[in-house]
Design a protein around this motif. Sequence first.
Motif, PDB file in Angstrom:
ATOM      1  N   ILE A  84       0.868  -1.179   0.000  1.00 27.91           N
ATOM      2  CA  ILE A  84       0.000   0.000   0.000  1.00 27.91           C
ATOM      3  C   ILE A  84       0.907   1.233   0.000  1.00 27.91           C
ATOM      4  O   ILE A  84       1.778   1.360   0.853  1.00 27.91           O
ATOM      5  CB  ILE A  84      -0.890   0.038   1.261  1.00 27.91           C
ATOM      6  CG1 ILE A  84      -1.618  -1.278   1.476  1.00 27.91           C
ATOM      7  CG2 ILE A  84      -1.861   1.207   1.187  1.00 27.91           C
ATOM      8  CD1 ILE A  84      -2.158  -1.440   2.887  1.00 27.91           C
ATOM      9  N   CYS A  85       0.695   2.130  -0.937  1.00 24.96           N
ATOM     10  CA  CYS A  85       1.506   3.355  -1.026  1.00 24.96           C
ATOM     11  C   CYS A  85       0.578   4.566  -1.015  1.00 24.96           C
ATOM     12  O   CYS A  85       0.263   5.129  -2.059  1.00 24.96           O
ATOM     13  CB  CYS A  85       2.377   3.319  -2.286  1.00 24.96           C
ATOM     14  SG  CYS A  85       3.605   1.999  -2.240  1.00 24.96           S
ATOM     15  N   TYR A  86       0.148   4.938   0.145  1.00 22.41           N
ATOM     16  CA  TYR A  86      -0.800   6.046   0.292  1.00 22.41           C
ATOM     17  C   TYR A  86      -0.051   7.360   0.510  1.00 22.41           C
ATOM     18  O   TYR A  86       1.034   7.375   1.088  1.00 22.41           O
ATOM     19  CB  TYR A  86      -1.754   5.774   1.447  1.00 22.41           C
ATOM     20  CG  TYR A  86      -1.057   5.448   2.743  1.00 22.41           C
ATOM     21  CD1 TYR A  86      -0.700   6.459   3.620  1.00 22.41           C
ATOM     22  CD2 TYR A  86      -0.739   4.139   3.077  1.00 22.41           C
ATOM     23  CE1 TYR A  86      -0.053   6.174   4.795  1.00 22.41           C
ATOM     24  CE2 TYR A  86      -0.084   3.842   4.255  1.00 22.41           C
ATOM     25  CZ  TYR A  86       0.260   4.864   5.111  1.00 22.41           C
ATOM     26  OH  TYR A  86       0.920   4.579   6.286  1.00 22.41           O
ATOM     27  N   LEU A 121      -8.881  -6.015   3.332  1.00 21.04           N
ATOM     28  CA  LEU A 121      -8.515  -4.616   3.562  1.00 21.04           C
ATOM     29  C   LEU A 121      -7.293  -4.231   2.733  1.00 21.04           C
ATOM     30  O   LEU A 121      -7.288  -3.195   2.069  1.00 21.04           O
ATOM     31  CB  LEU A 121      -8.243  -4.378   5.047  1.00 21.04           C
ATOM     32  CG  LEU A 121      -7.731  -2.978   5.400  1.00 21.04           C
ATOM     33  CD1 LEU A 121      -8.764  -1.912   5.073  1.00 21.04           C
ATOM     34  CD2 LEU A 121      -7.330  -2.933   6.867  1.00 21.04           C
ATOM     35  N   VAL A 122      -6.270  -5.073   2.741  1.00 18.78           N
ATOM     36  CA  VAL A 122      -5.059  -4.765   1.974  1.00 18.78           C
ATOM     37  C   VAL A 122      -5.360  -4.755   0.481  1.00 18.78           C
ATOM     38  O   VAL A 122      -4.863  -3.897  -0.251  1.00 18.78           O
ATOM     39  CB  VAL A 122      -3.910  -5.729   2.333  1.00 18.78           C
ATOM     40  CG1 VAL A 122      -2.737  -5.575   1.378  1.00 18.78           C
ATOM     41  CG2 VAL A 122      -3.451  -5.485   3.773  1.00 18.78           C
ATOM     42  N   ARG A 123      -6.194  -5.673   0.012  1.00 21.58           N
ATOM     43  CA  ARG A 123      -6.593  -5.656  -1.408  1.00 21.58           C
ATOM     44  C   ARG A 123      -7.237  -4.310  -1.765  1.00 21.58           C
ATOM     45  O   ARG A 123      -6.920  -3.700  -2.786  1.00 21.58           O
ATOM     46  CB  ARG A 123      -7.586  -6.767  -1.718  1.00 21.58           C
ATOM     47  CG  ARG A 123      -7.014  -8.139  -1.824  1.00 21.58           C
ATOM     48  CD  ARG A 123      -8.145  -9.122  -2.221  1.00 21.58           C
ATOM     49  NE  ARG A 123      -7.748 -10.481  -2.054  1.00 21.58           N
ATOM     50  CZ  ARG A 123      -7.018 -11.172  -2.940  1.00 21.58           C
ATOM     51  NH1 ARG A 123      -6.611 -10.599  -4.051  1.00 21.58           N
ATOM     52  NH2 ARG A 123      -6.706 -12.435  -2.712  1.00 21.58           N
ATOM     53  N   ALA A 124      -8.153  -3.872  -0.899  1.00 24.93           N
ATOM     54  CA  ALA A 124      -8.867  -2.612  -1.157  1.00 24.93           C
ATOM     55  C   ALA A 124      -7.922  -1.416  -1.136  1.00 24.93           C
ATOM     56  O   ALA A 124      -7.970  -0.564  -2.026  1.00 24.93           O
ATOM     57  CB  ALA A 124      -9.971  -2.424  -0.119  1.00 24.93           C
ATOM     58  N   TYR A 129      -4.589   2.781  -3.417  1.00 24.33           N
ATOM     59  CA  TYR A 129      -3.277   3.420  -3.273  1.00 24.33           C
ATOM     60  C   TYR A 129      -2.186   2.462  -3.752  1.00 24.33           C
ATOM     61  O   TYR A 129      -1.381   1.966  -2.958  1.00 24.33           O
ATOM     62  CB  TYR A 129      -3.037   3.814  -1.813  1.00 24.33           C
ATOM     63  CG  TYR A 129      -4.154   4.633  -1.220  1.00 24.33           C
ATOM     64  CD1 TYR A 129      -4.352   5.955  -1.633  1.00 24.33           C
ATOM     65  CD2 TYR A 129      -5.017   4.093  -0.273  1.00 24.33           C
ATOM     66  CE1 TYR A 129      -5.390   6.707  -1.096  1.00 24.33           C
ATOM     67  CE2 TYR A 129      -6.053   4.845   0.261  1.00 24.33           C
ATOM     68  CZ  TYR A 129      -6.234   6.144  -0.152  1.00 24.33           C
ATOM     69  OH  TYR A 129      -7.265   6.896   0.369  1.00 24.33           O
ATOM     70  N   PRO A 130      -2.132   2.197  -5.052  1.00 21.23           N
ATOM     71  CA  PRO A 130      -1.148   1.230  -5.560  1.00 21.23           C
ATOM     72  C   PRO A 130       0.278   1.770  -5.486  1.00 21.23           C
ATOM     73  O   PRO A 130       0.503   2.986  -5.483  1.00 21.23           O
ATOM     74  CB  PRO A 130      -1.567   1.050  -7.028  1.00 21.23           C
ATOM     75  CG  PRO A 130      -2.242   2.325  -7.389  1.00 21.23           C
ATOM     76  CD  PRO A 130      -2.922   2.797  -6.122  1.00 21.23           C
ATOM     77  N   CYS A 131       1.206   0.858  -5.402  1.00 19.49           N
ATOM     78  CA  CYS A 131       2.626   1.218  -5.425  1.00 19.49           C
ATOM     79  C   CYS A 131       3.090   1.165  -6.870  1.00 19.49           C
ATOM     80  O   CYS A 131       2.773   0.222  -7.591  1.00 19.49           O
ATOM     81  CB  CYS A 131       3.430   0.241  -4.566  1.00 19.49           C
ATOM     82  SG  CYS A 131       2.919   0.280  -2.830  1.00 19.49           S
ATOM     83  N   LYS A 132       3.820   2.156  -7.282  1.00 19.49           N
ATOM     84  CA  LYS A 132       4.290   2.228  -8.661  1.00 19.49           C
ATOM     85  C   LYS A 132       5.518   1.393  -8.847  1.00 19.49           C
ATOM     86  O   LYS A 132       6.337   1.244  -8.022  1.00 19.49           O
ATOM     87  CB  LYS A 132       4.582   3.684  -9.036  1.00 19.49           C
ATOM     88  CG  LYS A 132       3.404   4.616  -8.791  1.00 19.49           C
ATOM     89  CD  LYS A 132       2.393   4.541  -9.902  1.00 19.49           C
ATOM     90  CE  LYS A 132       1.322   5.603  -9.690  1.00 19.49           C
ATOM     91  NZ  LYS A 132       0.026   5.171  -9.570  1.00 19.49           N
TER      92      LYS A 132
END
Length: 132
Positions: A84-86, A121-124, A129-132
Amino acid sequence: MSRKPLLVATLAAAMTVLLGSQPAIAVQDEDIDFDTTEDLYQVCSVEPGAPEYVPASFACRGFIHGAVQYHDAVTDRKKLKRLICYPKNVTTDDGRMAFVAWAKKNAGNEKLMNETPVVGLVRALAEKYPCK
């Protein structure tokens, strides 16, 4: 030492205070289980104004905050790939809204909704907030 008993004890204490200070509400201790992603969705999607909103909101936020905090600690300390990359300004409530929207979209997917809630939760959050 496992953090799950601490989280459960904290939530139980909060529920006791909340339940003792308000009129009887529909949510009981046994209703706030986090066995599946569906369970987390049911708790996190309680609408403001519903009698069970306050305890459900605390339980949902606590679960999300704990899961994200663990993700951050493990990936930072172990130098593992982030899932997660928020952005820095994202709040726990932003995460709750992202999860509820994802779960609503996937409500008919029995496989996803029966996974452990941290996986859902992590999937959502990874989708939002995907990591590039």
